[in-house]
Design a protein around this motif. Structure first.
Motif, mmCIF file in Angstrom:
data_model
loop_
_atom_site.group_PDB
_atom_site.id
_atom_site.type_symbol
_atom_site.label_atom_id
_atom_site.label_comp_id
_atom_site.label_asym_id
_atom_site.label_seq_id
_atom_site.Cartn_x
_atom_site.Cartn_y
_atom_site.Cartn_z
ATOM 1 N N UNK A 96 0.843 -1.196 0.000
ATOM 2 C CA UNK A 96 0.000 0.000 0.000
ATOM 3 C C UNK A 96 0.876 1.243 0.000
ATOM 4 N N UNK A 97 0.474 2.271 -0.781
ATOM 5 C CA UNK A 97 1.251 3.508 -0.824
ATOM 6 C C UNK A 97 0.392 4.727 -0.534
ATOM 7 N N UNK A 98 -0.853 4.514 -0.180
ATOM 8 C CA UNK A 98 -1.772 5.640 0.035
ATOM 9 C C UNK A 98 -2.306 5.611 1.471
ATOM 10 N N UNK A 137 4.500 -0.249 -3.705
ATOM 11 C CA UNK A 137 3.238 -0.946 -3.931
ATOM 12 C C UNK A 137 2.307 -0.182 -4.838
ATOM 13 N N UNK A 138 1.010 -0.377 -4.613
ATOM 14 C CA UNK A 138 -0.019 0.286 -5.395
ATOM 15 C C UNK A 138 -0.933 1.051 -4.448
ATOM 16 N N UNK A 150 -2.055 -7.072 -10.294
ATOM 17 C CA UNK A 150 -0.976 -6.299 -9.667
ATOM 18 C C UNK A 150 0.288 -7.144 -9.761
ATOM 19 N N UNK A 151 1.405 -6.580 -10.212
ATOM 20 C CA UNK A 151 2.632 -7.371 -10.383
ATOM 21 C C UNK A 151 3.303 -7.681 -9.048
ATOM 22 N N UNK A 152 2.760 -8.639 -8.312
ATOM 23 C CA UNK A 152 3.216 -8.899 -6.939
ATOM 24 C C UNK A 152 4.645 -9.450 -6.900
ATOM 25 N N UNK A 153 4.990 -10.311 -7.851
ATOM 26 C CA UNK A 153 6.358 -10.841 -7.884
ATOM 27 C C UNK A 153 7.355 -9.699 -8.063
ATOM 28 N N UNK A 154 7.063 -8.822 -9.018
ATOM 29 C CA UNK A 154 7.936 -7.668 -9.265
ATOM 30 C C UNK A 154 7.943 -6.723 -8.070
ATOM 31 N N UNK A 181 3.982 0.819 -8.201
ATOM 32 C CA UNK A 181 4.031 -0.139 -9.302
ATOM 33 C C UNK A 181 2.687 -0.067 -10.014
ATOM 34 N N UNK A 182 2.660 -0.492 -11.255
ATOM 35 C CA UNK A 182 1.442 -0.375 -12.041
ATOM 36 C C UNK A 182 0.418 -1.457 -11.725
ATOM 37 N N UNK A 183 -0.750 -1.314 -12.341
ATOM 38 C CA UNK A 183 -1.778 -2.346 -12.268
ATOM 39 C C UNK A 183 -2.590 -2.283 -13.550
ATOM 40 N N UNK A 184 -3.344 -3.325 -13.816
ATOM 41 C CA UNK A 184 -4.194 -3.318 -15.002
ATOM 42 C C UNK A 184 -5.439 -4.161 -14.777
#
Length: 345
Positions: A160-162, A172-173, A306-310, A335-338
């Motif tokens: 988490x970043x927020x 994180x995201x 979410x690119x959890x490994x990265x 990190x990004x998400x889609x």
């Protein structure tokens, strides 16, 4: 008492001094090759490791940690919640891979989301005097934040970043942004009664932010906030089935269920099949995480990736940069998400 080789109990286990003699190097060189391989030339390291592997030598890590501060600091500690979902496991794998490549050991302790459990886990990690810590989500315990706030140990809070300032760094995201984006996507697809199933959010800032993001998207897209369309259930497939059944009973017009994890979404899909409901015609399902099974379901699961490994690798890389003394590192690393569109919604 003479230690024995576990592969052959009758065979004495070799000491580090004997390993050094057979490799033709000093005992200190053997110690460095095992604890700090970058300090030894590749040829010497290969010679030492050939003897180590041939003889099945196992280093006494406890004795080494007590005798050498440098060796003790080759540990990176991490606290994670129960490894019940693949997302956390992916993050741990990413951390482990990056630690191994850098010559560090990853020490993992499981902690709970309540402040007391969090503090106990962090105290246990600090007892090993690690080089740094990677902690799942923001630290909530005031006592633990005080322990870590001295700056003596580098800290990365991951996922988490927020919502609050990190103790040191965060990777994180924004879970608010991810849930907001998925809810808006479902509205744009024409769904009007959007339920939200989550595991318990108390003490879990990631899930709290997902729920807030879901609510805000409904408000921003002109939907009255339907509080009755939220539910908390255990993180199991059965929990997802229970969530779907309960929300449909509350509101028969429910047309899509957004689940805070793919595990819940899989259970909801199974419940639809048990009821003979077509997906997405009668009920649409969306998940979160894009676990491997999501692409193998029928119908395949629409979810948020979410690119959890990265993310796990990046957390270790940021920690190592701090340990190397790199200046002006960003405190927050997103990190990004889609959104992965498939047939379920």
């Amino acid at each position: 008492m003479v230690n024995s080789d576990p592969r052959d109990p009758g065979k004495p286990r070799l000491s580090m001094k004997e390993i050094a003699r057979r490799a033709g190097v000093a005992p200190m060189t053997v110690s460095r090759a095992l604890a700090d391989p970058d300090k030894v030339s590749p040829a010497t390291r290969a010679r030492v490791m050939e003897v180590v592997e041939r003889e099945g030598f196992i280093r006494n890590q406890l004795a080494s940690s007590m005798s050498s501060n440098r060796n003790r600091r080759r540990i990176i500690g991490t606290m994670v919640p129960p490894l019940i979902n693949s997302g956390i496991a992916e993050q741990v794998q990413g951390m482990s891979d990056a630690c191994h490549e850098a010559g560090y050991q990853l020490l993992l302790i499981q902690g709970d989301f309540d402040p007391e459990g969090e503090e106990q886990a962090i105290r246990a990690l600090l007892g090993w005097q690690p080089a740094g810590l990677i902690l799942q989500a923001f630290v909530n315990s005031d006592a633990a934040r005080t322990l870590l706030g001295s700056g003596e140990v580098a800290v990365v809070e991951i996922s988490e970043i927020r919502g609050r300032e990190p103790i040191d760094m965060a990777v994180g995201v924004s879970n608010f942004d991810t849930a907001y984006a998925m809810t808006c996507h479902l509205v744009d697809r024409g769904y009007r009664r959007i339920g939200f199933a989550s595991t318990p959010v108390h003490g879990n800032d990631r899930l709290q932010q997902r729920r807030i993001g879901y609510r805000q998207a409904l408000v921003d897209r002109g939907h009255a906030y339907p509080g009755s369309l939220e539910i908390e259930v255990p993180i199991t497939a059965e929990g997802g089935a229970t969530a779907l059944a309960a929300l449909v009973e509350r509101d028969p017009e429910l047309d899509v269920l957004f689940c805070s994890s793919d595990t819940l979404a899989i259970g909801a899909v199974q419940e639809c099949h048990r009821r003979g409901w077509k997906i997405p015609e009668r009920m649409a399902i969306a998940g979160y995480g894009d676990m491997d099974l999501a692409a193998e379901l029928y119908p395949r699961l629409t979810t948020l990736r979410v690119p959890r490994l990265a993310m796990g690798r990046l957390a270790v890389e940021q920690l190592l940069k701090r340990l190397k003394g790199e200046a002006e590192l960003p405190r927050i690393v997103p990190v990004g998400f889609e959104i992965v569109e498939r047939e379920s919604a």
